[in-house]
Design an enzyme around this catalytic site. Structure first.
Site, PDB file in Angstrom:
ATOM      1  N   SER A 121       1.369  -1.531   0.169  1.00  0.00           N
ATOM      2  CA  SER A 121      -0.184   0.000  -0.539  1.00  0.00           C
ATOM      3  C   SER A 121       1.232   1.182  -0.154  1.00  0.00           C
ATOM      4  O   SER A 121       0.346   2.009   0.057  1.00  0.00           O
ATOM      5  CB  SER A 121      -0.828   0.075   1.057  1.00  0.00           C
ATOM      6  N   LYS A 159      -0.632   4.022   6.568  1.00  0.00           N
ATOM      7  CA  LYS A 159      -1.162   5.502   5.587  1.00  0.00           C
ATOM      8  C   LYS A 159      -0.523   6.622   6.027  1.00  0.00           C
ATOM      9  O   LYS A 159       0.188   6.990   6.269  1.00  0.00           O
ATOM     10  CB  LYS A 159      -2.911   5.346   5.281  1.00  0.00           C
TER      11      LYS A 159
END
Lengths: 202, 202
Positions: A121, A159
């Site tokens: 990610s 993130k």
DNA sequence: ATTGAATGTTCTCTTTTTGTTCTCTATTAT
DNA sequence: ATAATAGAGAACAAAAAGAGAACATTCAAT
């Protein structure tokens, strides 16, 4: 193992050589490390020579020659020598910018811990599957920080953090094939921010 | 098995060594672990020595030498706790998989050095501009290794290495916007291979 | 070539810091 | 009770740090 004075002497000589292009005299070294006696400096030089960190041409003025391979012989080098910069297609800037990396800055802090990353990610931010990230434990984050966020108290992800209006928080994956998701701030708990990253190729 | 005081002492020495590049004096250790007696510190040191965790050069100042090999068995390495794995969208595997990163493995090797990367040629391999790469000094490489290569003796670059037929060597940038270039083997000198990479976000 | 200032070399001396070895006391767990 | 751990601190030995004098050598200007 070098004594503090020997270390200081060696560092001064290295710096002098890089800056001036020739080795310093004993008087200059004495001055540089803050003592008054040439004799004392001579003793340090001789000790450094016996430890193979440099060589001296006897009786020659400015006759000190650094042993650049010396780092390789050092029994313990907890600090890695940072030899220079390397660029894509650019000539290496040899010894000009020689200093050191202090790994202590990197990690040795009690409120830090490491996580191993799985998944892709954050690939586009250079954080790959299998990398280790160093996290500083804190409950807040600034826009743009890469954070470890706990969603609904059970799902932890890595993130990029962005605060939106109306109490919303956007968690952005750095991967073109993934979408950023916005959450109500209450659902998100920041566990820490990424302060470092490391990878081993072995 | 170490007593709490011994562990504290050892950790302090590790941290000191990494930060300062030389071992601490007994007074500094006493200060660091919050006691007043050098004699007590001496006792701890002797005990740690008998447990093969370090060695001391007798009567030498700052004569403590950490025994890095001993760390593999014990949870006392100069380490950061590795708390677990983090995935994209997956729940964190909490503390279940707790082990540790041994920085000794990462760096404490005499034939390694660091380079700071400039440029984006290895971007797609997760090596970004400003990153530091740890290089193991060697003259050969295997296909797929990321190497520091000297071209014509003057231009150093970081590329992925591939040996081609007919004595050619291909240096491959990991960046879609750059092209791999093939060289005659004589023009290429391998200076080392990348064994690690680290990045600081601070 | 000679000369003189700067530099390297070899000493001795002193001071400070550090390592080492003690003895003594307190606390805690078995 | 006993043993293990933790700590204070005194006393001594030794290393490291430093000052500085005396002498030897280099090196550049004359």
């Amino acid at each position: 193992m070098l004594t503090p004075s020997e270390t200081k002497t060696l560092k001064f000589i290295q710096k002098y050589c890089i800056e001036k292009g020739c080795s310093p005299t004993l008087t200059e070294i004495a001055d540089g490390i803050g003592i008054k006696s040439r004799g004392v400096v001579h003793r340090y030089i001789k000790s450094l020579e016996s430890k193979k960190l440099l060589s001296v041409a006897s009786n020659r003025k400015r006759g000190i020659c650094l042993n650049l391979e010396a780092y390789e012989n050092q029994s313990i080098a907890p600090i890695i020598p940072l030899l220079g910069r390397i660029a894509a297609g650019q000539p290496i800037e040899a010894i000009e910018d020689r200093h050191e990396i202090n790994l202590a800055d990197f990690i040795m802090d009690p409120d830090r811990f490491a996580l191993q990353v799985t998944g892709e990610s954050m690939m586009d931010a250079g954080i790959l599957d299998g990398d280790t990230v160093i996290i500083k434990h804190q409950n807040t984050a600034n826009n743009g920080d890469i954070v470890v966020a706990l969603i609904d108290g059970l799902e932890a992800t890595l993130k990029r953090f962005k605060r939106l209006p109306k109490g919303m928080i956007l968690l952005i994956p750095e991967n073109k094939s993934m979408e950023a998701i916005a959450y109500e701030a209450e659902r998100i708990q920041i566990q820490g921010v990424v302060v470092g990253q490391l990878r081993s190729y072995q």
